[in-house]
Design a protein around this motif. Sequence first.
Motif, PDB file in Angstrom:
ATOM      1  N   ALA A  63       0.822  -1.211   0.000  1.00  0.00           N
ATOM      2  CA  ALA A  63       0.000   0.000   0.000  1.00  0.00           C
ATOM      3  C   ALA A  63       0.856   1.260   0.000  1.00  0.00           C
ATOM      4  CB  ALA A  63      -0.908  -0.003   1.222  1.00  0.00           C
TER       5      ALA A  63
ATOM      6  N   GLN B  64      -0.970   4.842  -0.687  1.00  0.00           N
ATOM      7  CA  GLN B  64      -1.764   6.019  -0.342  1.00  0.00           C
ATOM      8  C   GLN B  64      -3.247   5.681  -0.286  1.00  0.00           C
ATOM      9  OE1 GLN B  64      -0.646   9.047   0.519  1.00  0.00           O
ATOM     10  NE2 GLN B  64      -2.774   9.580   0.921  1.00  0.00           N
ATOM     11  N   LYS B  65      -3.893   6.096   0.787  1.00  0.00           N
ATOM     12  CA  LYS B  65      -5.320   5.825   0.979  1.00  0.00           C
ATOM     13  C   LYS B  65      -5.893   6.895   1.872  1.00  0.00           C
ATOM     14  CE  LYS B  65      -8.289   2.199   2.936  1.00  0.00           C
ATOM     15  NZ  LYS B  65      -8.263   0.892   3.633  1.00  0.00           N
ATOM     16  N   PRO B  66      -6.847   7.693   1.436  1.00  0.00           N
ATOM     17  CA  PRO B  66      -7.369   7.661   0.074  1.00  0.00           C
ATOM     18  C   PRO B  66      -6.442   8.421  -0.869  1.00  0.00           C
ATOM     19  CG  PRO B  66      -8.454   9.399   1.306  1.00  0.00           C
ATOM     20  CD  PRO B  66      -7.497   8.726   2.242  1.00  0.00           C
ATOM     21  N   ASP B  67      -6.642   8.183  -2.135  1.00  0.00           N
ATOM     22  CA  ASP B  67      -5.889   8.854  -3.185  1.00  0.00           C
ATOM     23  C   ASP B  67      -6.886   9.656  -4.019  1.00  0.00           C
ATOM     24  OD1 ASP B  67      -3.457   8.798  -5.236  1.00  0.00           O
ATOM     25  OD2 ASP B  67      -5.263   8.271  -6.354  1.00  0.00           O
TER      26      ASP B  67
ATOM     27  N   ASP C 280      -9.515   4.673  -4.538  1.00  0.00           N
ATOM     28  CA  ASP C 280      -9.626   4.451  -3.098  1.00  0.00           C
ATOM     29  C   ASP C 280      -8.249   4.290  -2.470  1.00  0.00           C
ATOM     30  OD1 ASP C 280     -12.387   4.470  -3.284  1.00  0.00           O
ATOM     31  OD2 ASP C 280     -12.508   2.313  -3.642  1.00  0.00           O
ATOM     32  N   GLU C 281      -7.363   3.615  -3.218  1.00  0.00           N
ATOM     33  CA  GLU C 281      -6.050   3.314  -2.664  1.00  0.00           C
ATOM     34  C   GLU C 281      -5.059   3.110  -3.805  1.00  0.00           C
ATOM     35  OE1 GLU C 281      -5.954  -0.234  -0.229  1.00  0.00           O
ATOM     36  OE2 GLU C 281      -4.205   0.475   0.875  1.00  0.00           O
ATOM     37  N   THR C 282      -3.801   3.424  -3.542  1.00  0.00           N
ATOM     38  CA  THR C 282      -2.753   3.107  -4.512  1.00  0.00           C
ATOM     39  C   THR C 282      -1.706   2.223  -3.842  1.00  0.00           C
ATOM     40  OG1 THR C 282      -1.464   5.064  -3.933  1.00  0.00           O
ATOM     41  CG2 THR C 282      -3.016   5.286  -5.777  1.00  0.00           C
ATOM     42  N   GLY C 283      -0.880   1.605  -4.664  1.00  0.00           N
ATOM     43  CA  GLY C 283       0.179   0.767  -4.123  1.00  0.00           C
ATOM     44  C   GLY C 283       1.048   0.219  -5.234  1.00  0.00           C
TER      45      GLY C 283
ATOM     46  N   ALA D 208      -3.600   1.028  -8.815  1.00  0.00           N
ATOM     47  CA  ALA D 208      -4.655   1.673  -8.040  1.00  0.00           C
ATOM     48  C   ALA D 208      -5.738   0.638  -7.781  1.00  0.00           C
ATOM     49  CB  ALA D 208      -5.200   2.878  -8.774  1.00  0.00           C
ATOM     50  N   ARG D 209      -6.587   0.938  -6.831  1.00  0.00           N
ATOM     51  CA  ARG D 209      -7.502  -0.081  -6.318  1.00  0.00           C
ATOM     52  C   ARG D 209      -8.876   0.528  -6.051  1.00  0.00           C
ATOM     53  NH1 ARG D 209      -5.970  -3.432  -0.766  1.00  0.00           N
ATOM     54  NH2 ARG D 209      -7.730  -4.870  -0.851  1.00  0.00           N
TER      55      ARG D 209
ATOM     56  N   LEU E  79     -11.988  -0.344  -3.859  1.00  0.00           N
ATOM     57  CA  LEU E  79     -12.314  -1.244  -2.751  1.00  0.00           C
ATOM     58  C   LEU E  79     -13.725  -1.802  -2.868  1.00  0.00           C
ATOM     59  CD1 LEU E  79     -10.648   0.810   0.135  1.00  0.00           C
ATOM     60  CD2 LEU E  79      -9.794  -1.294  -0.919  1.00  0.00           C
TER      61      LEU E  79
END
Lengths: 289, 289
Positions: free
Chosen positions: B123, B125-128, B132-135, B143-144, B146
Amino acid sequence: MIMQWANRMVLAILLLLGSTVAAAQDMLWRQVEPDNLVFVELLDGRFVMELNPRFAPKTVEQFRQLVLSRFYDGLSFYRVIDGFVAQGGDGSDLGALSDVPELNAEFAIDWDEEAEIPIPFTAVQKPDMFADETGFIDAFPVARDLEKNQLWLSHCPGMVAMARNDDINSSRTDFYIVIGQAPRYLDRNMNVFARVIDGMEVVQRIQRGPADANGVINEDTDRSRIRTMRLGSEAPEEEQLKVLVMDSDSKPFRKMLEARRERKQKFFHNQPPEVLDICQIPNSGQVTK
Amino acid sequence: MIMQWANRMVLAILLLLGSTVAAAQDMLWRQVEPDNLVFVELLDGRFVMELNPRFAPKTVEQFRQLVLSRFYDGLSFYRVIDGFVAQGGDGSDLGALSDVPELNAEFAIDWDEEAEIPIPFTAVQKPDMFADETGFIDAFPVARDLEKNQLWLSHCPGMVAMARNDDINSSRTDFYIVIGQAPRYLDRNMNVFARVIDGMEVVQRIQRGPADANGVINEDTDRSRIRTMRLGSEAPEEEQLKVLVMDSDSKPFRKMLEARRERKQKFFHNQPPEVLDICQIPNSGQVTK
């Protein structure tokens, strides 16, 4: 075949700029004051910077004097990290060998609500990951702290700032240009004072240094060299080039921002989130006769 | 003078990479499988891409076949927009003149909670702002979502994707490399299938097209040309170059991320917000013998 070519052109335009293209045709433009223009001739091309005395008046004034004294002519970009910055100057510990005085920090300005001439701020994104809000002022990308009521120039690609050491008042002569993904963690920590408005592709050809030496190019002959650096106002008036930048405080500019935010083209199968990265908005100037 | 030089070097390192430098020395590395390596020789230099079959298996397989059939040798980058993308291929309406089949969309993958071999997601960054999230997965920026439980490769600088027209299943042969601030609004809309892991400075020298023609370079002779494109696995085993990328699923990598997030160096007079831009994390590979 011609049909195919034309077809591809249309597709390509749809693909990547969409309604931005149409908006750009109606764009309003502002002519840059010759005193805020810097023409930088490298050996293989020219780029143009616009100085920003609104945000960094003392830095701009000192930089102008350095240009007029021909300080940069013949110097080079001695520290260049691909995807990050190209740093130029004499490399003598950021100008310590020169007799140029150190500059006081000019990291942010106050938002004066009661100013006679209000700041022409065009909002872009709120909230933003690195600030409460982002926007444009005079076509420069800026960020804003709503609590402290402060504004600052943001480290987008093409932005120009003075290098310094740990002391915040230690900038003298050496400067860097952002050549990669915006290092916005540097915001409010550097004297950002200009942006490249034309010739960024020339900047991107500047010779890189080795990553394992933090980009420092030891051999002077291996570096990209600044042939000349001149203010726009140095040329006789009839020979001055006219340089235009987008009027960011105008309806067409705001319309362009909206089109980029909404992405209504059928190209977008998955609708992107309606957010804008302040550093991902094309905003080059135009050099004319 | 030598003292000053050494001093400046130290300052420069403090200034711009901070503890990242120390962390990089302890970094764990992963060797890229030769079948996922693509060596691209331009007239004035080489760059290296890593293919990503985890996210785009069919695109990768077709691209490998195109490389093996020498499809790209002698072709050029015919549409290049500074700060955005360099698009290469035969330019015949994205390969319509070839007998290469169109590719189905491979825009995102599902996050399978019950997979035997879990996805090695680190992971960031959340939130981005755009997700929702990067990694990172296998050192690729992702990116993700959720809610939808989806993951996708994100349009950071150096990422490579297939061009297409409005039809989401229309990619064939032509590809683009991101050369400017991440156009993440394109995420989940393109077959992203590779990233440049070495030689990005060569990519940055690719000849740009005119902005008012959407980057299209009409004259074939004005374009940067692909001399050869080869898979790493094509060379006899004893001649294969070893290419390493950071192991993003490792403690040193996570430590590097933390150091970049916290920015504890005294250089930072104004503490940056503790956020990380997934596209602003240096993550190049190493080509060795």
